[in-house]
Design a protein around this motif. Structure first.
Motif, short mmCIF file in Angstrom:
data_model
loop_
_atom_site.label_atom_id
_atom_site.label_comp_id
_atom_site.label_asym_id
_atom_site.label_seq_id
_atom_site.Cartn_x
_atom_site.Cartn_y
_atom_site.Cartn_z
N LEU A 186 91.83 34.79 31.05
CA LEU A 186 91.00 35.63 31.91
C LEU A 186 91.03 35.13 33.34
CD1 LEU A 186 87.88 35.53 29.57
CD2 LEU A 186 89.57 37.36 29.63
N HIS A 187 90.69 36.02 34.25
CA HIS A 187 90.50 35.63 35.65
C HIS A 187 89.03 35.34 35.87
CE1 HIS A 187 90.68 35.46 39.97
NE2 HIS A 187 89.73 36.38 40.04
N ALA A 188 88.75 34.38 36.74
CA ALA A 188 87.37 34.11 37.11
C ALA A 188 87.36 33.45 38.48
CB ALA A 188 86.69 33.19 36.09
N ARG A 189 86.25 33.57 39.16
CA ARG A 189 86.10 32.94 40.48
C ARG A 189 85.56 31.53 40.27
NH1 ARG A 189 81.85 32.43 43.75
NH2 ARG A 189 80.61 33.86 42.45
N LEU A 190 86.45 30.55 40.34
CA LEU A 190 86.06 29.16 40.18
C LEU A 190 86.22 28.44 41.51
CD1 LEU A 190 87.65 28.19 36.74
CD2 LEU A 190 85.33 29.01 37.22
N PRO A 191 85.44 27.39 41.73
CA PRO A 191 85.56 26.68 43.01
C PRO A 191 86.86 25.89 43.10
CG PRO A 191 84.00 25.57 41.57
CD PRO A 191 84.36 26.85 40.89
N SER A 192 87.31 25.69 44.30
CA SER A 192 88.39 24.75 44.60
C SER A 192 87.88 23.91 45.77
CB SER A 192 89.69 25.46 44.97
OG SER A 192 89.50 26.27 46.11
N ILE B 133 84.40 37.65 33.29
CA ILE B 133 83.26 36.82 32.96
C ILE B 133 81.98 37.45 33.51
CG2 ILE B 133 82.22 34.54 33.24
CD1 ILE B 133 84.70 34.52 31.52
N VAL B 134 80.92 37.45 32.72
CA VAL B 134 79.62 37.91 33.20
C VAL B 134 79.06 36.89 34.18
CG1 VAL B 134 77.23 38.43 32.54
CG2 VAL B 134 79.12 39.22 31.10
N GLU B 135 78.65 37.35 35.36
CA GLU B 135 78.05 36.46 36.35
C GLU B 135 76.58 36.24 36.00
OE1 GLU B 135 79.41 34.79 38.76
OE2 GLU B 135 81.41 35.60 38.38
N ASN B 136 76.23 35.01 35.64
CA ASN B 136 74.85 34.69 35.29
C ASN B 136 74.53 33.28 35.75
OD1 ASN B 136 76.23 33.07 33.46
ND2 ASN B 136 75.86 34.44 31.72
N ALA B 137 73.33 32.81 35.43
CA ALA B 137 72.90 31.48 35.87
C ALA B 137 73.78 30.39 35.29
CB ALA B 137 71.44 31.25 35.48
N PHE B 138 74.28 30.61 34.09
CA PHE B 138 75.17 29.60 33.49
C PHE B 138 76.43 29.41 34.33
CE2 PHE B 138 78.85 28.60 30.83
CZ PHE B 138 78.45 27.39 30.29
N MET B 139 76.99 30.52 34.84
CA MET B 139 78.20 30.41 35.66
C MET B 139 77.89 29.67 36.96
SD MET B 139 80.86 31.43 34.14
CE MET B 139 81.96 31.41 35.55
N ASP B 140 76.71 29.87 37.52
CA ASP B 140 76.33 29.10 38.72
C ASP B 140 76.28 27.61 38.41
OD1 ASP B 140 76.08 31.45 40.15
OD2 ASP B 140 73.93 31.64 39.78
N ASP B 141 75.69 27.26 37.27
CA ASP B 141 75.63 25.85 36.87
C ASP B 141 77.02 25.29 36.63
OD1 ASP B 141 72.89 25.94 37.02
OD2 ASP B 141 72.60 26.24 34.86
N LEU B 142 77.88 26.10 36.00
CA LEU B 142 79.25 25.66 35.72
C LEU B 142 80.00 25.38 37.01
CD1 LEU B 142 81.71 25.21 33.89
CD2 LEU B 142 82.05 27.71 33.87
N ARG B 143 79.87 26.28 37.98
CA ARG B 143 80.58 26.09 39.25
C ARG B 143 80.07 24.83 39.96
NH1 ARG B 143 79.98 32.05 39.52
NH2 ARG B 143 82.05 32.93 39.14
N ASN B 144 78.77 24.61 39.93
CA ASN B 144 78.23 23.40 40.55
C ASN B 144 78.75 22.15 39.86
OD1 ASN B 144 76.67 24.49 42.63
ND2 ASN B 144 74.92 24.85 41.29
N HIS B 145 78.87 22.21 38.54
CA HIS B 145 79.38 21.03 37.82
C HIS B 145 80.84 20.78 38.15
CE1 HIS B 145 79.28 17.92 34.77
NE2 HIS B 145 80.43 18.38 34.31
#
Length: 554
Positions: free
Chosen positions: A223-229, A260-272
């Motif tokens: 899948l595609h997703a917006r992840l930090p770099s 991917i559904v954008e939710n609070a979990f994805m925010d936490d994942l990106r921060n991690h």
């Protein structure tokens, strides 16, 4: 006022007729969904082949060794999932994957779960939309697992699609009798960490072949997703990929399950993920993070040293930006200087020539605005060009960068007046130079003024190169000629101008004539010939082109 009423959301009666639009009906979709169904059902092996079936003709035959079906209607009930509770909660299975077959004729032979009997289910293309009934009859005895026969379309090749769907699937897939190649989705990662049922892989660069659809592996589906770099100015850049193993909080957008559904979990994942980047940078030691990223690391609890004192050596830009090269990255000291100006190719070429001609000890570096905020960067001395000074026998002219100055004769001296300044002081700095260009960037030879001192030892070739760097910018207009043609025309004009300035107008005219003859006519002569061309009185006379003697025959 009337009493309020209430009602419940419902699905329209004709919704089932639109199921063919849930998927693209490609083999990529079909294999991705059917492989996932087999895996969720508990299959440990899948085989795919093409066969000729007696009453169906050419079909793709997909067989898995799962436990079969409890109720055939589950396959054709839109939105209903018959998976075990743990599969349902972890994967959020939507009960829509089988509808990837919509638009094709399909036969399913499935073991009746927990028995030695089986069902034979036939569906026409229109059956998925509820227009044609699905037939279910007794299948062959002792049939293990589930067999799906899918009508194949003309010129359709199933092998590439099956191999693609099997790459990251956690069970074996045999394609035409050969076990498909599988690999760990994070096989090339520099660092891997398990986090909340997700394997996070960190990569040093994007050269691992990231595709837009291959950032996350969800049990074999990419899948595609917006992840930090995280990029640095002069050090490595970090990227991330995810391999989902047992995560109930990461949800997919229904019905296609390709986002991917954008939710609070994805925010936490990106921060991690960002936290992992900063931890790796801290372990690596020296870094060249922007000051903003340096502060973000601190906000996440990662205390880093300031960025290394590194900058690129100043290299002047070219009018043709494609020819501009970057200076080498060097470790600097507090005594070094930044070129801090918004000047373009003309100003930078003027300055670079003056610095090289004088061989000054001051090392000049390109600015790096992203470092603004670091104490060492804030304290560096900045150099800016204030004006040009033209000194003649009787007059001195001061010209601001970008302005023109008509010259009637070559000056005695040319100077670039600079300002050296830091947070606490400012001083003037004068650079002598042999030549200067006056005028705006992105203009041609006819729109600028050029000055060369009387004492300059420059050759016309030197000046032509300089003018090309500062002024030549090719047009991409189709009627403007090729790049090579435009460059040649510019250099010819610049050569005429340079010779006229450094020598005489007569020398420039002679050179122009010689250039044409050398380029266009010289190749016509034989080594033993002397050709004379006379131009005058409206005609051109050529002598010396005697015919080549014919060799005597025996």
């Amino acid at each position: 006022m009337k009493n309020p009423t209430s009602f419940h959301a419902c699905v329209a009666d004709d919704a089932i007729s639109k199921v063919s639009r849930l998927f693209n009906a490609t083999l990529d979709d079909i294999f991705a969904e059917l492989f996932q169904n087999a895996r969720r059902a508990g299959a440990t092996q899948i085989s795919v082949s093409q066969i000729d079936y007696p009453d169906l003709g050419p079909v793709i035959c997909l067989i898995d060794n799962g436990p079969g079906l409890s109720d055939p209607r589950d396959l054709f009930t839109l939105g209903q999932s018959a998976w075990e509770n743990d599969v349902q909660s972890i994967e959020d299975a939507a009960g829509m994957g089988f509808f990837s077959l919509a638009g094709r004729r399909v036969r399913i032979i499935a073991q009746k779960h927990g028995t030695c009997r089986s069902w034979m289910i036939d569906a026409e293309p229109e059956s998925f939309g509820g227009e044609v009934p699905i037939t279910c009859s007794e299948g062959p005895p002792n049939h293990d697992g589930t067999t799906i026969l899918i009508a194949i379309k003309p010129n359709e090749s199933f092998v590439p699609a099956a191999n693609h769907a099997a790459r990251y699937l956690p069970i074996d897939v045999m394609i035409d009798g050969v076990i498909a190649s599988r690999k760990d989705f994070l096989a090339d990662a520099e660092y891997i960490e398990e986090w909340n049922g997700i394997r996070i892989g960190i990569y040093e660069s994007s050269t691992v072949g990231f595709r837009n659809s291959e950032i996350i592996n969800f049990h074999g589906v990419t899948l595609h997703a917006r992840l930090p770099s995280l990029s640095q100015e002069f050090h490595r850049t970090y990227y991330a990929r995810l391999d989902v193993t047992h995560c109930a909080s990461l949800k997919l957008v229904l019905p296609a399950r390709k986002e991917i559904v954008e939710n609070a979990f994805m925010d936490d994942l990106r921060n991690h993920i960002s936290l992992l980047f900063y931890q790796l940078i801290k372990e690596a030691g020296a870094h060249s993070l922007s000051y903003d990223n340096f502060r973000r690391a601190a906000a996440l609890g990662i205390d880093l040293l300031p960025a290394a004192m590194m900058l690129r050596e100043f290299k002047p830009s070219h009018a043709d930006r494609d020819q501009t090269s970057l200076g080498a990255v060097k470790t600097i000291t507090a005594d070094d200087v930044i070129y801090d100006s918004e000047g373009g190719a003309i100003e930078e070429q003027n300055l670079a020539y003056a610095l090289s001609a004088q061989r000054v000890e001051t090392r000049l570096y390109d600015p790096k605005p992203a470092f603004t905020g670091y104490e060492w960067y804030e304290q560096l001395t900045r150099l800016s060009v204030k004006e040009y000074r033209v000194i003649g026998d009787t007059d001195t002219f001061c010209v601001a960068p970008g302005k023109r100055l008509t010259m009637t004769e070559r000056p005695d001296q040319l100077e670039i007046q600079c300002i050296l300044a830091d947070a606490t002081y400012s001083e003037a700095w004068t650079l002598a130079t042999d030549w200067l260009i006056f005028g705006e960037d992105d203009w041609g030879l006819d729109d600028v003024d050029i000055a060369v001192t009387k004492s300059s030892k420059a050759t016309s070739a030197d000046l032509v190169d300089f003018l090309e760097h500062a002024l030549f910018c090719p047009s991409d207009d189709a009627e403007a000629g090729s790049y090579d043609q435009q460059e040649r025309w510019f250099r010819d004009e610049a050569e005429d101008l340079a010779i006229n300035m450094l020598e005489t107008s007569l020398d420039a005219e002679i050179n122009a004539i010689t250039r044409v003859i050398d380029r266009e006519l010289y190749w016509l002569r034989r080594q033993d010939q002397i050709i004379t061309v006379e131009i005058g009185k409206g005609r051109i006379d050529v002598s010396g082109l005697n015919p080549q003697p014919v060799a005597a025959t025996e």
